[in-house]
Design a protein around this motif. Structure first.
Motif, PDB file in Angstrom:
ATOM      1  N   GLN A 703       1.323   6.722   1.047  1.00 46.19           N
ATOM      2  CA  GLN A 703       0.770   5.623   1.712  1.00 46.19           C
ATOM      3  C   GLN A 703       1.782   4.706   2.075  1.00 46.19           C
ATOM      4  O   GLN A 703       1.805   3.949   3.084  1.00 46.19           O
ATOM      5  CB  GLN A 703      -0.382   5.143   0.796  1.00 46.19           C
ATOM      6  CG  GLN A 703      -1.737   6.173   0.893  1.00 46.19           C
ATOM      7  CD  GLN A 703      -2.888   5.516  -0.238  1.00 46.19           C
ATOM      8  OE1 GLN A 703      -2.546   4.778  -0.808  1.00 46.19           O
ATOM      9  NE2 GLN A 703      -4.093   6.108   0.093  1.00 46.19           N
ATOM     10  N   HIS A 707       2.494   3.270   5.655  1.00 40.56           N
ATOM     11  CA  HIS A 707       2.592   1.697   6.121  1.00 40.56           C
ATOM     12  C   HIS A 707       4.033   1.423   6.833  1.00 40.56           C
ATOM     13  O   HIS A 707       3.880   0.669   7.778  1.00 40.56           O
ATOM     14  CB  HIS A 707       2.301   0.844   5.057  1.00 40.56           C
ATOM     15  CG  HIS A 707       0.969   0.762   4.762  1.00 40.56           C
ATOM     16  ND1 HIS A 707      -0.183   0.126   5.300  1.00 40.56           N
ATOM     17  CD2 HIS A 707       0.397   1.295   3.493  1.00 40.56           C
ATOM     18  CE1 HIS A 707      -1.045   0.047   4.716  1.00 40.56           C
ATOM     19  NE2 HIS A 707      -1.101   0.762   3.629  1.00 40.56           N
ATOM     20  N   SER A 711       4.528   0.644  10.767  1.00 43.07           N
ATOM     21  CA  SER A 711       5.199  -0.943  10.991  1.00 43.07           C
ATOM     22  C   SER A 711       6.484  -0.906  12.099  1.00 43.07           C
ATOM     23  O   SER A 711       6.810  -1.725  12.829  1.00 43.07           O
ATOM     24  CB  SER A 711       5.822  -1.300   9.804  1.00 43.07           C
ATOM     25  OG  SER A 711       6.926  -0.785   9.442  1.00 43.07           O
ATOM     26  N   SER A 718      -1.407  -5.183   8.946  1.00 41.27           N
ATOM     27  CA  SER A 718      -2.577  -4.562   8.694  1.00 41.27           C
ATOM     28  C   SER A 718      -3.734  -5.526   8.674  1.00 41.27           C
ATOM     29  O   SER A 718      -3.736  -6.692   7.846  1.00 41.27           O
ATOM     30  CB  SER A 718      -2.467  -3.897   7.127  1.00 41.27           C
ATOM     31  OG  SER A 718      -3.631  -3.156   6.894  1.00 41.27           O
ATOM     32  N   TYR A 993      -2.767   3.387   9.548  1.00 46.80           N
ATOM     33  CA  TYR A 993      -2.265   2.649   8.160  1.00 46.80           C
ATOM     34  C   TYR A 993      -1.663   1.178   8.175  1.00 46.80           C
ATOM     35  O   TYR A 993      -1.906   0.197   7.376  1.00 46.80           O
ATOM     36  CB  TYR A 993      -1.017   3.429   7.277  1.00 46.80           C
ATOM     37  CG  TYR A 993      -1.642   4.642   6.552  1.00 46.80           C
ATOM     38  CD1 TYR A 993      -1.945   4.097   4.958  1.00 46.80           C
ATOM     39  CD2 TYR A 993      -2.166   5.783   6.880  1.00 46.80           C
ATOM     40  CE1 TYR A 993      -2.653   5.230   4.243  1.00 46.80           C
ATOM     41  CE2 TYR A 993      -2.619   6.729   6.055  1.00 46.80           C
ATOM     42  CZ  TYR A 993      -2.794   6.575   4.655  1.00 46.80           C
ATOM     43  OH  TYR A 993      -3.544   7.288   3.836  1.00 46.80           O
ATOM     44  N   ASN A 994      -0.992   1.032   9.567  1.00 52.83           N
ATOM     45  CA  ASN A 994      -0.280  -0.081   9.719  1.00 52.83           C
ATOM     46  C   ASN A 994      -1.430  -1.171  10.024  1.00 52.83           C
ATOM     47  O   ASN A 994      -1.306  -2.540   9.854  1.00 52.83           O
ATOM     48  CB  ASN A 994       0.775  -0.183  10.697  1.00 52.83           C
ATOM     49  CG  ASN A 994       1.579  -1.487  10.960  1.00 52.83           C
ATOM     50  OD1 ASN A 994       1.860  -2.001   9.913  1.00 52.83           O
ATOM     51  ND2 ASN A 994       1.487  -1.959  11.920  1.00 52.83           N
ATOM     52  N   THR A 997      -7.179  -1.798   6.760  1.00 44.48           N
ATOM     53  CA  THR A 997      -7.028  -1.739   5.257  1.00 44.48           C
ATOM     54  C   THR A 997      -8.358  -2.026   5.144  1.00 44.48           C
ATOM     55  O   THR A 997      -8.870  -2.890   5.557  1.00 44.48           O
ATOM     56  CB  THR A 997      -6.174  -2.690   4.612  1.00 44.48           C
ATOM     57  OG1 THR A 997      -4.955  -2.866   5.140  1.00 44.48           O
ATOM     58  CG2 THR A 997      -6.142  -2.589   3.107  1.00 44.48           C
TER      59      THR A 997
END
Length: 1877
Positions: A703, A707, A711, A718, A993-994, A997
């Motif tokens: 994870q 992230h 990016s 996020s 992921y970026n 959340t």
């Protein structure tokens, strides 16, 4: 990877003449090459194969059986390669990795070592290239001798008809030199053709370009002794129509010189001439016959002007003479940059034509340059001959000129007899008979005057010549045959009995002479314009089968009595009488008797012992269907079922259905046991549900990386998503909120606070600007470019509009000062207008973006500035005044160019786009365009949408908005993102992921992944990112329905893959099975309207289906409550079944194209105007492509050229930029205004052609064309690094260099790296190296000393030792500092931007490479700003390159097409550095779309580095392909659907999905007949599945159904594998070494051999077996299956053929019979004959003949329904209007043959790799591309594992030998594959 097609090529009837045992002997002999390990050259191949003849020539021996002559020349005998000449064919290949010494992980490795390693690698690769360019073929020797074929045939046949040609002395030095060269030529051609790639031929150029078909090659494809004349034309028209229907544009070229090669074969010569005339007169096909040969200047000019995409050529002729002639044509075409496609081995399906494609490369041009003179001499020698003589019965001689003369005279006489004209059938008939009889009688008379002739004849024992009376009898029957052709309809002719009889040797010479007469007659008639001649029925001039039937009747039956004397019928009699009367009149001085009786002599015309009829009473097996009691079957095919015959339950076919019980009991297996779901088998690293701490850590690491990876894709941080239970589905909720009349107190306070905050921010920004104002002005004046860049960077940080306005005004004043200063400096010299551009640009921005802030004083200032620039008219329009300024200095600063021209030509890409200013509350960081808002509205309303917008236009934003919406709505809803490639999957996961959340309950995660070799959190994620094949597994899985119902949205990225070669049907299945809304995104779909309509029809089906499901489920109390429970979660989501189409065609950045070539040591980089790609014909036929856009500068360039070319052009003034209506007096010209101007110019260009100014348009296009220079492949790559340097100088980096060969991708990057290393070395001081070594030694000593001090005991150390330690530490730091400074890379020796990435981030990224084999080398290259990217790299390696490139650190990336599909790697420039068949319109658009970074680059650059100009033009102008439907059903898919319907948890949902797949194929959309054909195909597939024991009579899966569906992708091999298992063949083979569970190498090799014969089949062209040579490591040609396995395949094929034949017989009723009686291309109709019947015709018919499913044209060649039970006949025989061919039949061919009957060998790559484990050997020996080879091997390895897993689940005994063997093999294969990656 090209899919294996199921189709047998046309021409497979030749199999019936084949000696199978002999052929198998040949194949095995050709495969016996010794394998030597470690790359050592192999020993010579076994000697016994030297005498083996090539099977293709054997085929032609049969074809020319009756037509061959004895050639007096001995050329052929000596022209083949000597068997004894053999020395190394392919040089020894070192495995690439062995030379890679720079892959060490030691951090202290110096750049010297790296340089040496890279230099060594490049040297090895360069040596390989050199050897490939001029290879030594001397160890390759021929295993075919064409000459022997002709020779042997001529000795056994043809003594009575010989063509005597000019003899040559084969011993003369000239001829010997010529023969030596021909050996070289054949080997050169063989080496090129063996590397041919089997690809989809038309690609996407079909609509924009054309190709050439060599007419003789076309003829050779279909020449067959057994094919009837009209059927021959039918087959050729089918072939051409297949191309035409698929949008292909082609011309056919017949070379004059090639005609000479047919004189020994009059039948083929006559066919050739008739074909030319038919295509020319009866079709719209362009036929060229004006070229003498391929070396003629006319042909060269034609190629230069037309630049065909490829030329279709045969590699084999009737004789070795013709084969050599074709070899010259192949070598010439390749040398002229024209690709070659082999005529043999072509196959087709509904959408595509596949064939062997040979790419033209520099070595072909090199060969031609080197041997041009030899080629010309060889060509002259092949066609040079004296006037040939015809010799009949060995003593009757005749020259061709005398026939020509006689034909000319007879034609003249016929015109007088029939002044009103006639049709070609009658004319050719009377001419052939009259001329033939005259010449023959004359020859006999002349022979009788010489007494010696008879003596000679009797001495030789030849056939006795026919008497003139007998010859007249034959001609009467020929006239009668033509009478039948004129009156008898094709439907009646198709029923004529099939007779296998041959003409006697006495008759054949006369027939051949008549065929020569026909050839000359057609040639003579083609030049006749003064006579009314109907040429419609040229394809039906004779019918040999009908003539033989008539001959048999008059010879055998007619003499037997009155009962056999049948009436002709009055009409037929009159016609026949007329024809014969004309023949007698044309015969002039000779009398040949009356028309009746037809036979006046008793001469035998047919061989008595051979006369027989084909028995057509053989019964066709029962078509009855086994009944299937299934609701799904009834729902889908109920309407066709009622018309199909069903078997009784006591029928033997029903009672003898196979069961697998016996096998299960014997082997402890459970064939019917359900297997695990396929997604459960894919490797899972860890799931969120995992309780194992180690796995949890692994998840955290993954994870964290995602992230970080995300990016690099986006700047945004996020976003925390909070579930909003009260989210309304109303799209306009936010808008309605703002419309409330009264604000609450809280809202008023909030607004006041915001106002105060804004005011504070504005004040802060003003102060900031105050401090920066003067320094910025100074910087602009010092360096305009740098200053403006800083100004714009600062503007992006500001929020206050008023501050921005102040900054812009200051910038404008500073820019103007710079311009004034520049003008003062230059005086009267020419000025750099780029400085004025910045002034005008600021004026544009102020007027457009800050209009509300402009006061009168500001406007006055702008007016003054415009006047200063000399734009008086613009100043007046801005100030609404006409007064002239008195400022005398204005003229000094004026631009001497009109304002409109200045803006277009110089401001160019700086012109403003139409952009909205009103923000959208749904979008935070930018103001969306109208089309983007429409997308967001669609998502808000839960609607589906098809989005077609250019690359980088921002279409994916809607996808993430959609995800956010679902995440906010609930914790249960799922969004599925479908991406076509794994690389794109990784990118999307990183972005998610970026971006997002969200706190979720335990066990649930935001994002999951599912690809073929990796999965995690598939079922417990809210966003699943996957590839189509994996989502299809979930959608059609019976136990995943609960999950599929949670899906709220599906996003299909790159939906144009729906039209791709591989996997297109999977996209189709997904689009029809999903119940939720979807977004379908693409940049390249040319028929989005059709696609949207189809998808809308699918959504309407689901609306009905869901209403029905909900209605039926309310009957159950339990279901009702469950529904309520589900609705409580999802009810808020308003259901919508609408599908929107959102189109946007405008690219944000223009693309400018450049053609680059190498001249000496310099690069020529020319701008390539898009219109230069056009031709007059293209504009005339297709118009100017809609997406051929011009930049403003290119529009001006086009206008200027138009004015220059046509000085009297009427609209020149009107379209002058200063006068154009959209530009006149306009201060701010926008891109939209320029588009109008561009459209007007394009319209005008098309209008020029209409006005008859073709010449002017030609001249214009020629003016715009760049003039690139050709250079060698070696030189091009040698100078590649310098080219990159050149782009760096031009400020065109970062750039992606697209290269389609993996080797070249790596080599190019290493070359650039080495160049920078050398540059650094040359710039270093001489003693730098010594100093570095000295400092390194010193540092090593210091470190060693420091190690002696123990840091833990520092307190125990004495003060002196402490001082020493401190001193050492200081020394160490100083040494490290000095060493770092000395080893630092100078800025001129790297492309990397060190400011782009901080050291910590860089270290993190490089850390990922620590365990990669080539990690250290890649790290060193990255530090120089260089990377490479291709499919066979490890994922981590690719990701490092992607991240560093996106971050701006790496500036140069060489890549294959892996970066084409949607990967986010925007750059300033895209370079196409290599041509390839895969560089097509689609890939070009995807790849070039990467150029031009929105927000960073104002324009994108596309460079073509040494790509042939014709290819560049084709890419620029070709249209994007249309999406069309493919045949959607396979037997495996039907089994999967039945399994889903039977085993699903929710039966109603499963049935609805299965029906949707069956009913909604794109192919059957709005095509009722196609829909019905699919239903019948479905029914017969079910029959096959029931008979083979995969389904019971209720439609439930049984037996090995699970195993077959797990291997569905490999049909038909999956069914064959099961049959091997059931027959116990694997158990028999897999016997371990005694006393162990380990299997011998021999057993495992045999297992790989069997699997390689079933899976991953890659066919090589038949000609690859023409020469035998010693390969380095591979065997290359795959051996046959062991006999018992081959028998099982044959048994399977027989069942499949029977089932498919029944399907064809049943669907025959759906054929369009009106269409079936017309030739497909010319549309010549054979139905409307005025037929009144005839007793004789009825007698000649065979009423027992069953031809219900056979094309009436094929019936003429004796094909009947029973022949459909043999797969090789299907394509030639099936009713064409059904649109079905043998590719729809799941046959597994043991051997495949091309049109000439030659075997196409299978590539043994999978077995070879298992033996030697070298990927390089596969590229050199097996003729594979490295990336293709890697993917094919990976697929093969996954397959072995998949079979092993399935077997382990089906088998109770873990020690079962078959199971153990597969598991052991899987492990070994995977291990070998890991060693090469």
């Amino acid at each position: 990877m090209t899919p294996e097609l199921g189709g047998w090529p046309p021409g497979m009837e030749t199999e019936s003449w084949w000696d199978g045992r002999r052929r198998r002997g040949i194949d095995r002999g050709a495969a016996r090459l010794r394998r030597l390990k470690g790359g050592v050259a192999a020993a010579a191949a076994a000697a016994e194969s030297r005498s083996v003849m090539d099977s293709a020539e054997d085929h032609f021996k049969k074809v020319v059986h009756n037509d061959v002559n004895e050639n007096a020349s001995n050329d052929d005998k000596d022209s083949e390669c000597s068997d004894s000449e053999k020395t190394g064919f392919i040089p020894k290949k070192e495995d690439k990795e062995s030379g890679s010494t720079s892959d060490s992980d030691e951090e202290n490795e110096t750049s010297d070592k790296a340089e040496a390693a890279v230099a060594q690698m490049l040297k090895e690769e360069e040596d390989r290239e050199k050897e490939a360019e001029d290879p030594d073929y001397s160890n390759a020797y021929s295993i075919s001798t064409t000459e022997e074929v002709t020779q042997q045939a001529s000795q056994t046949e043809g003594e009575d008809f010989i063509v005597l040609q000019h003899e040559r002395d084969s011993q003369s030095p000239e001829i010997r030199k010529h023969l030596e060269f021909l050996k070289k030529l054949r080997l050169h051609v063989w080496a090129s053709l063996s590397r041919a790639q089997y690809v989809s031929l038309l690609k996407d150029f079909a609509e924009s370009e054309f190709f050439v078909i060599d007419g003789d090659s076309l003829l050779l494809m279909f020449l067959d002794k057994e094919t009837q004349y009209l059927n021959f034309f039918y087959q050729i028209e089918c072939f051409l129509q297949d191309f035409t229907e698929k949008g292909a544009k082609y011309v056919i070229a017949f070379f004059k010189d090639a005609e000479q090669m047919y004189f020994p074969y009059p039948h083929f010569l006559f066919l050739r001439t008739a074909l030319i005339e038919h295509l020319r007169h009866n079709t719209s096909t362009t036929v060229h016959t004006e070229f003498s040969s391929c070396l003629s200047s006319k042909w060269e000019i034609f190629l230069k002007k037309s630049c065909p995409y490829f030329i279709i050529l045969s590699d084999i002729g009737l004789t070795s003479l013709q084969t050599d002639y074709l070899s010259i044509l192949i070598a010439h075409s390749l040398s002229k940059k024209i690709n070659v496609v082999l005529a043999s081995g072509q196959e087709y399906d509904i959408l595509r034509v596949y064939g062997y494609h040979v790419q033209s490369v520099y070595k072909h041009r090199l060969f031609f340059q080197k041997y041009e003179q030899d080629l010309r001499c060889a060509c002259e020698n092949l066609v040079r001959s004296k006037e040939p003589l015809i010799c009949l019965y060995e003593h009757l001689k005749l020259s061709l000129k005398s026939i020509q003369k006689e034909v000319r005279q007879t034609v003249h006489l016929l015109k007088q007899l029939w002044p009103e004209g006639s049709d070609i059938q009658r004319v050719v008939c009377v001419l052939a008979c009259a001329v033939g009889l005259k010449i023959y009688s004359n020859m006999l008379e002349n022979a009788n005057t010489s007494m010696g002739a008879k003596t000679e004849q009797s001495a030789r024992g030849g056939s006795k010549p026919l008497s003139p009376e007998a010859a007249a009898d034959l001609c009467r029957m020929q006239c009668l045959t033509v009478t039948f052709l004129l009156h008898m309809p094709l439907s009646q002719r198709a029923q004529i009995r099939i007779m296998k009889s041959c003409w006697t040797k006495q008759v054949l010479p006369l027939i051949k002479m008549q065929q020569l007469c026909t050839h000359f007659a057609l040639t003579q008639l083609s030049d006749t314009n003064d006579w009314n001649l109907d040429l419609t029925y040229l394809p039906d001039l004779n019918d040999d089968s009908l003539l033989i039937n008539l001959a048999h009747y008059y010879e055998v039956k007619y003499t037997e009595g009155l009962e056999f004397k049948k009436e002709l019928g009055k009409e037929m009699e009159n016609e026949y009488q007329c024809l014969w009367d004309t023949v007698t009149k044309l015969a002039v001085k000779y009398s040949f008797g009356d028309a009746f009786p037809i036979r006046k002599t008793s001469q035998l015309f047919l061989e008595q012992e051979q006369t027989l009829f084909r028995d057509c009473e053989e019964e066709i097996p029962n078509i009855g269907l086994i009944s299937v009691k299934s609701g799904l079957v009834e729902d889908y095919a109920g309407d066709v079922l009622k018309d199909l015959p069903v078997l009784e339950s006591n029928d033997p076919a029903v009672t003898s259905l196979i069961k697998y019980k016996q096998f299960d009991e014997l082997c402890h297996w459970h064939s019917g046991r359900p297997l695990t779901e396929e997604y459960e088998r894919v490797q899972c690293n860890a799931d969120a549900k995992s309780r194992d701490p180690k796995e949890r850590r692994q998840i955290q690491k993954l994870q964290t990386f995602r992230h970080f990876y995300g990016s690099t894709l986006e700047d945004s941080t996020s976003k925390l998503i909070v579930r909003q239970d009260d989210v309304s589905g109303n799209a306009n909720a936010a808008v309605k909120k703002t419309q409330k009349k009264h604000k609450s107190k809280a809202e008023t306070i909030a607004e006041e606070n915001n106002r105060r905050l804004k005011s504070k921010e504005e004040k802060k920004e003003q102060e900031q600007w105050k401090a920066l104002c003067i320094p910025t002005e100074k910087e602009i004046k010092a360096n305009l470019t740098v200053g403006i860049n800083k100004l714009e960077k600062f503007l992006k940080t500001l929020k206050s509009k008023s501050v921005k306005f102040s900054v812009e005004m200051t910038g404008l004043a500073a820019c103007l000062e710079v311009w004034k200063e520049h003008c003062r400096e230059q005086g009267n010299k020419s000025k750099d207008l780029r400085k004025a551009v910045q002034v005008m640009r600021r004026i544009h921005i102020l007027l457009e973006k800050y209009q509300d802030l402009l006061e009168k004083r500001h406007l006055q200032k702008l007016t003054r500035y415009l006047r200063l620039l000399g734009f008086e008219n613009l100043a007046c329009s801005l100030s609404d005044s006409t007064g002239k300024s008195n400022d005398q200095n204005i003229s000094n600063y004026a631009i001497q160019v009109g304002p409109a021209r200045f803006q277009l030509q110089y401001m160019d890409y700086y012109l403003l786009r139409e952009e909205r200013n009103d923000p959208d509350p749904r979008v935070q960081h930018f103001i969306p365009d109208t089309w983007q808002r429409e997308l967001l509205d669609a998502v808000d309303n839960n609607e589906s949408a098809v989005i077609v917008a250019p690359t980088s236009s921002g279409k994916t934003y809607a996808s993430y908005y959609c995800m956010e919406k679902v995440l906010k709505t609930s914790n249960e809803g799922v969004v599925v993102y479908v991406a076509p490639t794994k690389a794109l999957v990784n990118q999307v996961v990183g972005t998610i992921y970026n971006r997002f959340t969200k706190k979720l309950p335990d066990g649930l995660v935001v994002c999951g992944v599912f690809t073929r070799d990796y999965r995690n959190d598939v079922m417990n994620s809210q966003i699943l990112v996957t590839v189509p094949q994996c989502l299809e597994i979930l959608m059609l899985s019976p136990h995943c329905q609960k999950w599929t119902k949670r899906i709220q949205y599906v996003i299909f990225d790159e939906v144009h893959c729906l039209g791709s070669d591989i996997g297109a049907e999977v996209w189709e299945h997904l689009l029809v099975t999903i119940r939720c809304p979807f977004l379908a995104l693409s940049a390249t779909v040319s028929n989005p309207g059709h696609l949207t309509e189809w998808l809308q029809s699918v959504k309407r089906y689901w609306q009905r289906a869901e209403n029905k499901i909900e209605g039926s489920s309310t009957n159950s109390e339990e279901n009702f409550t469950r529904n309520c429970r589900v609705k409580s979660k999802v009810q808020e989501q308003k259901k919508s079944y609408r599908v929107r189409l959102v189109l946007y065609e405008e690219r944000y950045n223009d693309l400018e194209k450049y053609v680059c070539s190498l001249k000496g040591s310099d690069f020529i980089i020319e701008h390539c105007h898009p219109c230069a790609a056009l031709t007059v014909n293209h504009i005339e036929n297709y118009g100017i492509p809609s997406d051929l856009s011009l930049s403003p500068r290119e529009s001006i360039q086009l206008y200027d050229t138009m004015v220059k070319v046509w000085q009297q052009w009427p609209r020149a003034q009107e379209l002058d930029p200063e006068e154009f209506v959209s530009f006149k007096n306009k201060v701010v010209i926008k891109k939209a205004d320029v588009r109008k101007y561009e459209q007007e110019l394009k319209k005008e260009l098309s209008k020029w052609i209409v006005l008859g100014q073709r010449q002017k348009v030609n001249e214009l296009l020629e003016h715009l064309k760049p003039k690139p220079v050709d250079c060698s492949e070696r030189e091009k790559w040698k100078r590649f690094a310098s080219f990159v340097d050149k782009l760096h100088e031009m400020d065109k980096l970062p750039a992606i260099f697209f290269i389609f060969n993996v080797d070249s991708v790596e080599r190019a990057a290493k070359n650039v790296f080495l160049n920078l290393l050398k540059k650094q070395k040359s710039e270093q001081y001489p003693n730098t190296k010594r100093e570095i070594e000295h400092l390194s030694d010193e540092l090593r000593k210091v470190k060693k000393t420091l190690i002696k001090f123990n840091p833990q005991d520092t307190r125990k150390l004495s003060s002196s030792k402490m001082e020493n330690m401190a001193l050492l530490l200081t020394t160490k730091q100083q040494l490290e500092k000095r060493l770092k400074r000395l080893t630092a890379i100078p800025s001129v020796c790297t492309y990397a931007d060190p400011k782009a990435v901080d050291e910590d981030t860089l270290r993190k990224i490089f850390h990922r490479l620590r365990f990669e084999r080539r990690g250290y080398l890649q790290q060193m290259m990255a530090q120089r700003g260089i990377g490479y990217h291709h499919g066979s790299m490890a994922t981590k390696e690719k990701q490092v390159v992607e991240m560093l490139f996106r971050l701006g650190y790496i500036k140069v990336v060489t890549a294959t097409s892996t970066l084409a599909l949607g990967i986010n790697m925007p750059c300033k420039s895209v370079v196409f550095a290599e041509d390839s068949v895969f560089l097509d319109a689609l890939n070009y658009r995807q790849m070039s779309g990467r150029a031009g970074r929105r927000g960073q680059d104002m324009i994108g650059n596309v460079f073509f580095y040494d790509i042939p100009l014709p290819k560049v033009e084709r890419l620029i102008k070709s249209n994007v392909p249309q999406l069309k439907g493919q045949f959607p059903l396979t037997v495996s898919l039907i089994l999967r659907l039945m399994l889903l319907a039977a085993k699903a948890d929710d039966k109603a949902d499963a049935r609805a999905k299965a029906l949707s797949v069956l009913k909604h194929s794109l192919m059957s959309f709005r095509k009722e007949r196609n829909a019905e054909i699919l239903k019948i195909y479905f029914m017969f597939s079910l029959q096959f599945l029931i008979k083979e024991g995969y389904l019971d009579q209720e439609g439930n899966p049984i037996g090995f159904a699970g195993l077959v569906t797990h291997l569905y992708y490999y049909e038909p091999s999956n069914f064959v594998l099961v049959s091997f298992l059931v027959k116990g063949l694997f158990h028999k083979l897999c016997q371990p070494i005694k006393g162990s569970t380990v299997f011998s190498e021999d057993v495992l090799e045999k297992l790989v051999l069997i699997l390689a014969n079933l899976f991953g089949r890659k066919y090589l062209p038949a000609c690859s077996m023409k020469y035998k040579c010693t390969f380095c490591q591979s065997k290359v040609f795959l051996e046959d299956l062991p006999e018992d396995f081959a028998d099982a395949v044959n048994e399977y094929n027989t069942k499949v053929e029977e089932n498919f034949a029944h399907f064809l017989l049943t669907t025959a009723k759906l054929a369009d019979m009106e269409q079936e009686y017309r030739l497909p291309l010319s549309k010549t109709d054979f139905t409307s004959k005025n037929w009144h019947g005839s007793e004789l015709a009825s007698y000649l018919m065979d009423n027992t003949k069953s031809i219900s499913a056979i094309s009436p044209f094929a019936c003429l060649s004796g094909v009947v329904d029973n022949d459909l039970f043999h797969g090789e006949v299907i394509n030639k025989a099936v009713l064409r209007s059904l649109g079905i061919n043998v590719t729809n039949c799941p046959l597994l061919y043991l051997n495949k043959y091309d049109n000439q009957g030659r075997r196409r060998p299978l590539n043994a790559y999978a077995l070879d790799f298992y033996k030697h484990g070298s990927l390089i050997a596969l590229t050199t020996d097996n003729w594979l591309n490295e990336e293709d080879a890697y993917y094919a091997l990976k697929d093969f390895s996954l397959l072995i594992k998949s079979i092993g897993t399935s077997l382990s689940e089906l088998c109770d005994d873990p020690n079962d030998n078959v199971l153990l063997a597969f598991q052991q093999l899987g492990e070994i294969y995977e291990k070998k594959l890991k060693c090469v990656t």
